[in-house]
Design a protein around this motif. Structure first.
Motif, PDB file in Angstrom:
ATOM      1  N   ASN A  90       0.861  -1.177   0.000  1.00 29.05           N
ATOM      2  CA  ASN A  90       0.000   0.000   0.000  1.00 29.05           C
ATOM      3  C   ASN A  90       0.900   1.230   0.000  1.00 29.05           C
ATOM      4  O   ASN A  90       1.453   1.563   1.025  1.00 29.05           O
ATOM      5  CB  ASN A  90      -0.899  -0.022   1.245  1.00 29.05           C
ATOM      6  N   SER A  91       1.121   1.854  -1.116  1.00 32.45           N
ATOM      7  CA  SER A  91       0.419   1.739  -2.373  1.00 32.45           C
ATOM      8  C   SER A  91       1.330   2.208  -3.506  1.00 32.45           C
ATOM      9  O   SER A  91       2.403   2.736  -3.268  1.00 32.45           O
ATOM     10  CB  SER A  91      -0.829   2.632  -2.364  1.00 32.45           C
ATOM     11  N   ALA A 103      -3.511   0.259  -5.781  1.00 30.64           N
ATOM     12  CA  ALA A 103      -3.178   1.278  -6.777  1.00 30.64           C
ATOM     13  C   ALA A 103      -4.070   2.498  -6.572  1.00 30.64           C
ATOM     14  O   ALA A 103      -5.283   2.442  -6.753  1.00 30.64           O
ATOM     15  CB  ALA A 103      -3.353   0.717  -8.188  1.00 30.64           C
ATOM     16  N   LEU A 104      -3.436   3.580  -6.160  1.00 35.07           N
ATOM     17  CA  LEU A 104      -4.141   4.820  -5.816  1.00 35.07           C
ATOM     18  C   LEU A 104      -4.413   5.626  -7.085  1.00 35.07           C
ATOM     19  O   LEU A 104      -3.513   5.847  -7.876  1.00 35.07           O
ATOM     20  CB  LEU A 104      -3.221   5.610  -4.887  1.00 35.07           C
ATOM     21  N   ALA A 140     -15.032  11.373 -11.551  1.00 35.58           N
ATOM     22  CA  ALA A 140     -14.828   9.970 -11.925  1.00 35.58           C
ATOM     23  C   ALA A 140     -13.981   9.893 -13.189  1.00 35.58           C
ATOM     24  O   ALA A 140     -13.131   9.007 -13.331  1.00 35.58           O
ATOM     25  CB  ALA A 140     -16.178   9.287 -12.138  1.00 35.58           C
ATOM     26  N   ALA A 141     -14.184  10.839 -14.106  1.00 30.48           N
ATOM     27  CA  ALA A 141     -13.403  10.832 -15.355  1.00 30.48           C
ATOM     28  C   ALA A 141     -11.912  11.027 -15.069  1.00 30.48           C
ATOM     29  O   ALA A 141     -11.070  10.355 -15.662  1.00 30.48           O
ATOM     30  CB  ALA A 141     -13.914  11.929 -16.293  1.00 30.48           C
ATOM     31  N   ASP A 142     -11.590  11.935 -14.137  1.00 33.30           N
ATOM     32  CA  ASP A 142     -10.177  12.113 -13.732  1.00 33.30           C
ATOM     33  C   ASP A 142      -9.607  10.800 -13.226  1.00 33.30           C
ATOM     34  O   ASP A 142      -8.481  10.421 -13.548  1.00 33.30           O
ATOM     35  CB  ASP A 142     -10.075  13.104 -12.546  1.00 33.30           C
ATOM     36  N   ARG A 143     -10.390  10.114 -12.399  1.00 34.88           N
ATOM     37  CA  ARG A 143      -9.910   8.871 -11.800  1.00 34.88           C
ATOM     38  C   ARG A 143      -9.746   7.789 -12.863  1.00 34.88           C
ATOM     39  O   ARG A 143      -8.775   7.025 -12.845  1.00 34.88           O
ATOM     40  CB  ARG A 143     -10.885   8.411 -10.711  1.00 34.88           C
ATOM     41  N   MET A 144     -10.702   7.707 -13.789  1.00 35.56           N
ATOM     42  CA  MET A 144     -10.638   6.654 -14.803  1.00 35.56           C
ATOM     43  C   MET A 144      -9.439   6.835 -15.729  1.00 35.56           C
ATOM     44  O   MET A 144      -8.891   5.866 -16.236  1.00 35.56           O
ATOM     45  CB  MET A 144     -11.947   6.593 -15.607  1.00 35.56           C
ATOM     46  N   ARG A 145      -9.033   8.092 -15.950  1.00 35.33           N
ATOM     47  CA  ARG A 145      -7.835   8.342 -16.758  1.00 35.33           C
ATOM     48  C   ARG A 145      -6.625   7.671 -16.093  1.00 35.33           C
ATOM     49  O   ARG A 145      -5.822   7.008 -16.742  1.00 35.33           O
ATOM     50  CB  ARG A 145      -7.617   9.859 -16.849  1.00 35.33           C
ATOM     51  N   VAL A 146      -6.544   7.803 -14.757  1.00 30.83           N
ATOM     52  CA  VAL A 146      -5.427   7.198 -14.025  1.00 30.83           C
ATOM     53  C   VAL A 146      -5.566   5.678 -13.992  1.00 30.83           C
ATOM     54  O   VAL A 146      -4.589   4.945 -14.155  1.00 30.83           O
ATOM     55  CB  VAL A 146      -5.363   7.759 -12.577  1.00 30.83           C
ATOM     56  N   VAL A 147      -6.792   5.194 -13.783  1.00 30.19           N
ATOM     57  CA  VAL A 147      -7.033   3.748 -13.723  1.00 30.19           C
ATOM     58  C   VAL A 147      -6.584   3.090 -15.030  1.00 30.19           C
ATOM     59  O   VAL A 147      -5.892   2.070 -15.025  1.00 30.19           O
ATOM     60  CB  VAL A 147      -8.533   3.451 -13.475  1.00 30.19           C
ATOM     61  N   LEU A 190      -9.692   6.744  -4.116  1.00 28.03           N
ATOM     62  CA  LEU A 190      -9.290   7.996  -3.481  1.00 28.03           C
ATOM     63  C   LEU A 190     -10.497   8.800  -2.990  1.00 28.03           C
ATOM     64  O   LEU A 190     -11.107   9.567  -3.735  1.00 28.03           O
ATOM     65  CB  LEU A 190      -8.458   8.846  -4.450  1.00 28.03           C
ATOM     66  N   VAL A 191     -10.791   8.588  -1.742  1.00 22.26           N
ATOM     67  CA  VAL A 191     -11.971   9.202  -1.137  1.00 22.26           C
ATOM     68  C   VAL A 191     -11.595  10.542  -0.509  1.00 22.26           C
ATOM     69  O   VAL A 191     -10.689  10.616   0.315  1.00 22.26           O
ATOM     70  CB  VAL A 191     -12.561   8.254  -0.065  1.00 22.26           C
TER      71      VAL A 191
END
Lengths: 266, 212
Positions: free
Chosen positions: A97-98, A122-123, A134-141, A163-164
């Motif tokens: 982590n992580s 994976a953060l 969510a779009a920002d996060r999905m780019r990283v995912v 990332l809450v």
């Protein structure tokens, strides 16, 4: 569902003191309590001891493993501290982590994932900063998934942390996480999730209500791993109940067992 | 209730429209701009801060109060004389190199602004060199640094060392804060103080400026 017990963290005063005094009894007691309460992994974090993190990490890992035979989640943003802990893990598959998609951090952590065949949290953050939508996060995912699998990491060993952030500061923090979970489930059905979610209620009163509701909401969206305090009976009882309602509890046995163990006593 | 008190009350209630109209009424009535700031707008924040510290008010309410106060400030600021503005201490604020966290920092900036500081917010991922340059440019009384990661805590020390190397260390007071920090750490890296939260930061900064 994977529960990582979060209590062995030197940002907590009692743990910090036990580490400073090398009081093995206190650490072992807390490790044992977490395992008995249902933790599958024990998180080990002494990151704020910046002047001697490696030494403390080694001592904690050895001390915990004298008391419980469960896999550990080695928790630090510092790759040297991660390795110091990973070298000593004796039981099961360790979890790291992580990792993030920040250039230097990814490059420093990925060799450890490979060397120790570890599960990896994976953060969802990269060099562009903390994600809001969510779009920002999905780019990283998307980027992290491609890089991790290219490095030979199996889907089953990847645990995305959406990332809450606190809803008190970012009003849409909760709903964007729910949307992220839904999208990850849809696009990468083989991966898992891991997150600490008490951050969601930061700065607000009656935090345990928000935390518990958010567990049930994220579980309904597909979340299957949490870093939390497993000795919180209200929270653990709610997780068992949510599993039952989501069809993840054959013959409701987990729920009934939780009832017998006193999870729902007032 | 005095008109100043009404402004203070509206700030405390987090009511931007009322703050705006009440402030305008005071201006139209000929009240001294600095009195409106001190006895109205900031007086309202003085009710908020201790209640927040005591856990009776919560972050979203503080943000609403700060927003209300900002509306009033917008009207009064152009009327302040240069002498009035010069009396305000400058606080340089940033999240250190390698660290992208900004929620806590933004809250601190808001509280400091509402505490009467002229805040220069450098943003996130600020290198020691950038801090040094900004100190030269803005000549602040206080430099505040924020770190939320255990790996970036040491960037605070690097920044303090860089300020010392540039001969600027003694020209400023340095306050640090962030979730993984603790008082002994602040002391060890040579900071002047550790702030447990935004209100503590305002209080320490106010005390440091008063001593100056």
């Amino acid at each position: 569902m994977v529960i990582v017990g979060e209590l062995i963290n030197t940002s907590r005063k009692s743990i910090s003191e036990a580490v400073d005094n090398k009081d093995a009894r206190v650490i072992q007691q807390i490790a044992l309590e977490q395992v008995e309460a249902g933790a599958h992994y024990i998180d080990v974090n002494c990151g704020n001891k910046v002047f001697n993190e490696l030494e403390n990490m080694r001592w904690l890992v050895n001390t915990i493993q004298e008391a419980v035979k469960v896999p550990l989640c080695i928790d630090s943003p510092n790759p040297q501290a991660l390795e110091a802990g990973l070298e000593l893990v004796k039981y099961g598959t360790p979890m790291i982590n992580s990792i993030t998609d920040e250039g230097p951090r990814f490059d420093a952590v990925i060799p450890l994932v490979q060397k120790y065949k570890a599960k990896i949290v994976a953060l969802c953050m990269d060099d562009r900063g903390m994600p809001d939508t969510a779009a920002d996060r999905m780019r990283v995912v998307k980027s992290l998934y491609a890089k991790l699998t290219a490095a030979g990491v199996k889907d089953d060993d990847i645990y995305f942390d959406p990332l809450v952030k606190p809803v008190s500061s970012v009003g849409t923090a909760g709903v964007e996480v729910l949307e992220t979970i839904r999208l990850i489930k849809e696009q990468y059905p083989g991966v898992h999730f891991m997150c600490g979610l008490s951050n969601v209620s930061y700065g607000l009163p009656n935090r345990q209500y928000l935390n518990r509701l958010f567990v049930s909401q994220t579980m309904a969206a597909g979340m299957d791993g949490y870093i939390l305090n497993p000795t919180d009976k209200g929270m653990m009882g709610l997780i068992y109940a949510a599993k039952t309602l989501l069809g993840q509890d054959e013959y409701c046995m987990g729920y009934i067992k939780a009832h017998r163990k006193g999870f729902y006593e007032k | 209730m005095s008109d100043f008190k009404k402004v203070a009350e509206a700030v405390f209630e987090g009511d931007p429209e009322s703050v705006q109209s009440l402030t305008q009424q005071l201006i139209d009535g000929g009240a001294a701009p600095m009195d409106i700031v001190n006895n109205g707008l900031l007086a309202g924040m003085d009710i908020v801060a201790p209640k927040f510290k005591a856990g009776e008010m919560f972050i979203p309410e503080v943000m609403m109060s700060a927003k209300a106060l900002a509306e009033g400030m917008k009207l009064v600021k152009p009327l302040l004389s240069t002498a009035d503005s010069a009396g305000m201490a400058t606080f340089l604020m940033g999240t250190v190199k390698g660290d992208l966290h900004d929620i806590g920092k933004n809250l601190v900036v808001m509280i400091l602004e509402s505490g009467g500081f002229n805040v220069v917010d450098l943003g996130v991922d600020i290198s020691p060199e950038q801090f040094v340059e900004a100190v030269k440019e803005h000549k602040p009384q206080i430099v505040g640094m924020c770190a939320l990661l255990t790996t970036t805590m040491m960037a605070m020390k690097e920044t303090i060392d860089a300020l010392a190397a540039a001969g600027l260390r003694d020209s400023v007071k340095i306050l640090v804060g962030g979730a993984p920090l603790y008082p002994e750490f602040a002391e060890k890296i040579g900071a002047d103080g550790y702030c447990v939260d935004a209100v503590a930061c305002k209080e320490m900064a106010t005390a440091l400026v008063a001593k100056h």
